[in-house]
Design an enzyme around this catalytic site. Structure first.
Site, PDB file in Angstrom:
ATOM      1  N   SER A   1       0.856  -1.184   0.000  1.00 47.63           N
ATOM      2  CA  SER A   1       0.000   0.000   0.000  1.00 47.63           C
ATOM      3  C   SER A   1       0.892   1.233   0.000  1.00 47.63           C
ATOM      4  O   SER A   1       2.088   1.164   0.328  1.00 47.63           O
ATOM      5  CB  SER A   1      -0.906   0.008   1.232  1.00 47.63           C
ATOM      6  OG  SER A   1      -0.122   0.201   2.408  1.00 47.63           O
TER       7      SER A   1
ATOM      8  N   HIS B   1     -10.739  -8.346  -2.727  1.00 44.62           N
ATOM      9  CA  HIS B   1     -10.039  -7.607  -1.680  1.00 44.62           C
ATOM     10  C   HIS B   1     -10.689  -7.927  -0.333  1.00 44.62           C
ATOM     11  O   HIS B   1     -11.802  -8.409  -0.262  1.00 44.62           O
ATOM     12  CB  HIS B   1     -10.118  -6.102  -1.954  1.00 44.62           C
ATOM     13  CG  HIS B   1      -9.184  -5.638  -3.017  1.00 44.62           C
ATOM     14  ND1 HIS B   1      -8.069  -4.886  -2.748  1.00 44.62           N
ATOM     15  CD2 HIS B   1      -9.186  -5.824  -4.357  1.00 44.62           C
ATOM     16  CE1 HIS B   1      -7.429  -4.624  -3.875  1.00 44.62           C
ATOM     17  NE2 HIS B   1      -8.094  -5.181  -4.876  1.00 44.62           N
TER      18      HIS B   1
ATOM     19  N   ASP C   1      -0.768  -1.745  -4.170  1.00 41.79           N
ATOM     20  CA  ASP C   1      -2.150  -2.018  -3.780  1.00 41.79           C
ATOM     21  C   ASP C   1      -2.897  -0.711  -3.544  1.00 41.79           C
ATOM     22  O   ASP C   1      -2.426   0.160  -2.818  1.00 41.79           O
ATOM     23  CB  ASP C   1      -2.135  -2.862  -2.499  1.00 41.79           C
ATOM     24  CG  ASP C   1      -3.502  -3.384  -2.106  1.00 41.79           C
ATOM     25  OD1 ASP C   1      -4.363  -3.523  -2.994  1.00 41.79           O
ATOM     26  OD2 ASP C   1      -3.699  -3.664  -0.906  1.00 41.79           O
ATOM     27  N   HIS C   2      -4.055  -0.552  -4.146  1.00 42.25           N
ATOM     28  CA  HIS C   2      -4.885   0.649  -3.997  1.00 42.25           C
ATOM     29  C   HIS C   2      -4.090   1.930  -4.255  1.00 42.25           C
ATOM     30  O   HIS C   2      -4.107   2.870  -3.457  1.00 42.25           O
ATOM     31  CB  HIS C   2      -5.538   0.700  -2.609  1.00 42.25           C
ATOM     32  CG  HIS C   2      -6.634  -0.289  -2.455  1.00 42.25           C
ATOM     33  ND1 HIS C   2      -7.884  -0.105  -3.003  1.00 42.25           N
ATOM     34  CD2 HIS C   2      -6.669  -1.490  -1.839  1.00 42.25           C
ATOM     35  CE1 HIS C   2      -8.638  -1.158  -2.725  1.00 42.25           C
ATOM     36  NE2 HIS C   2      -7.926  -2.012  -2.022  1.00 42.25           N
TER      37      HIS C   2
ATOM     38  N   ASN D   1      -6.690 -10.934  -1.853  1.00 47.04           N
ATOM     39  CA  ASN D   1      -5.801 -10.103  -1.054  1.00 47.04           C
ATOM     40  C   ASN D   1      -5.926 -10.404   0.430  1.00 47.04           C
ATOM     41  O   ASN D   1      -7.036 -10.460   0.963  1.00 47.04           O
ATOM     42  CB  ASN D   1      -6.124  -8.622  -1.283  1.00 47.04           C
ATOM     43  CG  ASN D   1      -5.749  -8.135  -2.668  1.00 47.04           C
ATOM     44  OD1 ASN D   1      -5.657  -8.907  -3.612  1.00 47.04           O
ATOM     45  ND2 ASN D   1      -5.548  -6.840  -2.793  1.00 47.04           N
TER      46      ASN D   1
ATOM     47  N   GLU E   1     -10.181  -0.935 -10.525  1.00 47.15           N
ATOM     48  CA  GLU E   1     -11.253  -1.205  -9.568  1.00 47.15           C
ATOM     49  C   GLU E   1     -12.527  -0.452  -9.942  1.00 47.15           C
ATOM     50  O   GLU E   1     -12.482   0.710 -10.347  1.00 47.15           O
ATOM     51  CB  GLU E   1     -10.841  -0.827  -8.139  1.00 47.15           C
ATOM     52  CG  GLU E   1     -11.956  -1.096  -7.128  1.00 47.15           C
ATOM     53  CD  GLU E   1     -11.530  -0.931  -5.679  1.00 47.15           C
ATOM     54  OE1 GLU E   1     -12.415  -0.657  -4.835  1.00 47.15           O
ATOM     55  OE2 GLU E   1     -10.340  -1.074  -5.379  1.00 47.15           O
TER      56      GLU E   1
ATOM     57  N   ASN F   1      -4.189  -9.188   4.182  1.00 43.46           N
ATOM     58  CA  ASN F   1      -3.300  -8.290   4.909  1.00 43.46           C
ATOM     59  C   ASN F   1      -3.538  -8.401   6.417  1.00 43.46           C
ATOM     60  O   ASN F   1      -2.660  -8.814   7.170  1.00 43.46           O
ATOM     61  CB  ASN F   1      -3.507  -6.846   4.442  1.00 43.46           C
ATOM     62  CG  ASN F   1      -2.557  -5.872   5.121  1.00 43.46           C
ATOM     63  OD1 ASN F   1      -1.511  -6.252   5.638  1.00 43.46           O
ATOM     64  ND2 ASN F   1      -2.914  -4.600   5.137  1.00 43.46           N
ATOM     65  N   THR F   2      -4.746  -8.056   6.850  1.00 45.20           N
ATOM     66  CA  THR F   2      -5.056  -8.016   8.278  1.00 45.20           C
ATOM     67  C   THR F   2      -4.746  -9.342   8.971  1.00 45.20           C
ATOM     68  O   THR F   2      -4.220  -9.366  10.091  1.00 45.20           O
ATOM     69  CB  THR F   2      -6.538  -7.652   8.487  1.00 45.20           C
ATOM     70  OG1 THR F   2      -6.811  -6.416   7.823  1.00 45.20           O
ATOM     71  CG2 THR F   2      -6.870  -7.513   9.957  1.00 45.20           C
TER      72      THR F   2
ATOM     73  N   ASP G   1      -6.514   2.668  -8.175  1.00 44.62           N
ATOM     74  CA  ASP G   1      -7.843   2.632  -7.573  1.00 44.62           C
ATOM     75  C   ASP G   1      -8.566   3.940  -7.858  1.00 44.62           C
ATOM     76  O   ASP G   1      -8.418   4.921  -7.132  1.00 44.62           O
ATOM     77  CB  ASP G   1      -7.730   2.396  -6.070  1.00 44.62           C
ATOM     78  CG  ASP G   1      -9.086   2.288  -5.388  1.00 44.62           C
ATOM     79  OD1 ASP G   1     -10.114   2.444  -6.080  1.00 44.62           O
ATOM     80  OD2 ASP G   1      -9.124   2.044  -4.164  1.00 44.62           O
TER      81      ASP G   1
END
Length: 291
Positions: A51, A209, A86-87, A231, A137, A233-234, A107
């Site tokens: 990101s 996502h 990403d984004h 995707n 997106e 991440n968390t 994005d």
């Protein structure tokens, strides 16, 4: 020097093989090592996502490209690895391409569709010059990620169809998914809309996502309907934090005889937790051993 690849071949193979490639967001050296160890040890392709917020934390796009290349060389990584923004904002995408990223996401979901379309075309033109891939997106993804906030509206099928006519590698389309931890009253993924979108884009690779917190069965159903990139991440952040907490709660960092306070020892359990979590995702997504 180890060579990064774009996402084109790995995603097209995923669509044909009815599995999804894992996009794992990286945040520092431990994330890079942990994710690449998972991929190399299981012969699995991987997308390392960054990101813009993480890029600032890691001291810029050029530093990240250098770190990933050097770690790949040191670890003798031979599986396909894409380094993906990403984004990304428009400027972020252009800067990441200039720095050597092999793939970028622009994005523009929060912009008017005509503006989104125009900027995607410009990013594609820049990406083509360096052999990079592009993700677009339509329809915002719920939650918040590095200041990009959305209520997670469902993507418009006609807009998906129009943007998919461009030579993008994959399309992220809102189907009720969100970033971060899912609330208790989350309604789940909208598979009817996903099916409509997949049909409208002539089965171009789709992206899911917000992979953390979606039940495995839902993720696998989404993959069966055309999702070729998921995707995460968390979930890796939570695994890293949990393993690090257990190390400290066991007071291993206070073991001065064995230098338990050494950051190399302090961060090792978290790094291993990332590797374990990524391999778990490979299995769920069906990509294990598909390099």
């Amino acid at each position: 020097m180890a060579k990064l690849v774009n996402m084109n071949e790995m995603l097209n193979k995923a669509v044909a093989g009815h599995y999804a490639v894992a996009h794992i967001n990286i945040n520092n050296l431990e994330w890079i090592k942990g994710a690449l160890a998972a991929a190399q040890s299981t012969n699995t392709p991987i997308i390392l996502g960054v990101s813009e917020g993480a890029a600032k934390y890691m001291c810029g796009f050029k530093n990240i490209v250098g770190m990933v290349h050097e770690v790949m060389d040191f670890m003798k990584v031979t599986v396909p690895v894409a380094l993906h923004l990403d984004h990304g904002s428009y400027d972020g995408a252009m800067n990441a391409l200039a720095a050597g990223f092999s793939s970028v996401m622009f994005d523009g979901s929060h912009e008017a569709f005509a503006d989104n379309l125009k900027k995607v075309q410009e990013v594609i033109a820049a990406a083509n010059k360096v052999g990079a891939s592009v993700e677009a997106e339509v329809g915002g993804i719920g939650g918040s990620e590095d200041g990009v906030t959305s209520n997670g509206e469902l993507a418009d099928v006609k807009e998906c169809s129009e943007i998919a006519k461009l030579p993008i590698s994959c399309l992220a389309a809102g189907i009720g998914n969100i970033h971060g931890i899912y609330p208790a009253d989350w309604k789940g993924l909208n598979f009817d809309r996903l099916t409509e979108i997949a049909n409208s884009v002539n089965h171009k690779p789709l992206v899911l996502h917000g992979g953390t917190g979606i039940p495995d069965s839902m993720v696998q159903k989404a993959i069966s309907l055309g999702v070729a990139k998921v995707n995460v991440n968390t979930e890796c952040q939570l695994a890293f934090a949990d393993a690090t907490r257990k190390y400290i709660e066991a007071k291993k960092d206070l073991d001065t005889n064995n230098k338990g306070f050494d950051p190399r020892k302090l961060l090792k359990p978290g790094t291993q937790a990332i590797t374990d979590k990524v391999i778990e995702k490979f299995k769920i997504f069906g990509s294990l051993g598909k390099a």
